[in-house]
Design a protein around this motif. Structure first.
Motif, PDB file in Angstrom:
ATOM      1  N   LYS A  17       0.810  -1.116   0.056  1.00 58.97           N
ATOM      2  CA  LYS A  17       0.124   0.033  -0.027  1.00 58.97           C
ATOM      3  C   LYS A  17       0.676   1.213  -0.001  1.00 58.97           C
ATOM      4  N   ILE A  27      -5.948   4.729  -2.148  1.00 62.18           N
ATOM      5  CA  ILE A  27      -6.289   3.367  -1.456  1.00 62.18           C
ATOM      6  C   ILE A  27      -7.947   3.660  -1.381  1.00 62.18           C
ATOM      7  N   THR A  32     -10.802  -2.378   1.551  1.00 64.86           N
ATOM      8  CA  THR A  32      -9.829  -2.768   1.964  1.00 64.86           C
ATOM      9  C   THR A  32      -9.880  -3.387   3.365  1.00 64.86           C
TER      10      THR A  32
END
Length: 144
Positions: A17, A27, A32
């Protein structure tokens, strides 16, 4: 609407990430968790899904290879300028990636290859708008 998600196996999700945000992506926290991260390349169109290797393995019975040893794909992303290409590669190198080959400059097209910390290959490129719309020959004619 068509969207594309490229699934990439990673060994360290937090490191991955950090790498992908360093090259200019974001992101999506809605998709996630501890097994995966959705990296937005182009909003509503393209993304990487970074999947820890154990989770990635649940999607196939075939053994996972090691992209650092046997790469099987190279994802090319074209940006709006040479400077954007250089900035993305610089960010990736500073976040643990590597640039194993020198830049390729074809006049109408400029490309640099970046390897993420897991060995996945990402290519960044810029293509002159005339060449992109009409082909390399049209670019060469405008240069003459």
């Amino acid at each position: 609407m068509t969207s594309m998600f490229v699934n990439l196996p990673v060994t360290d999700l937090d490191r991955a990430k950090a790498f992908y945000t360093a090259i200019g992506f974001t992101i999506n926290p809605l998709f996630t968790d501890h097994n995966a991260a959705c990296v937005v390349v182009e909003e509503d169109h393209s993304a990487f899904m970074l999947l820890v290797r154990e989770y990635f393995q649940t999607f196939t019975e075939l053994p996972l290879g090691d992209p650092a040893v046997n790469p099987s794909v190279s994802t090319a992303i074209f940006l709006d300028s040479r400077e954007a290409v250089d900035a993305s590669v610089a960010g990736g190198v500073s976040a643990g990636g590597a640039e194993a080959q020198p830049a390729s400059d074809y006049g109408f097209m400029y490309q640099r290859q970046l390897t993420d910390p897991d060995g996945n290959i990402i290519e960044f490129g810029y293509m002159d708008p005339v060449a992109a719309a009409q082909g390399p020959e049209a670019f060469m004619k405008q240069q003459a």
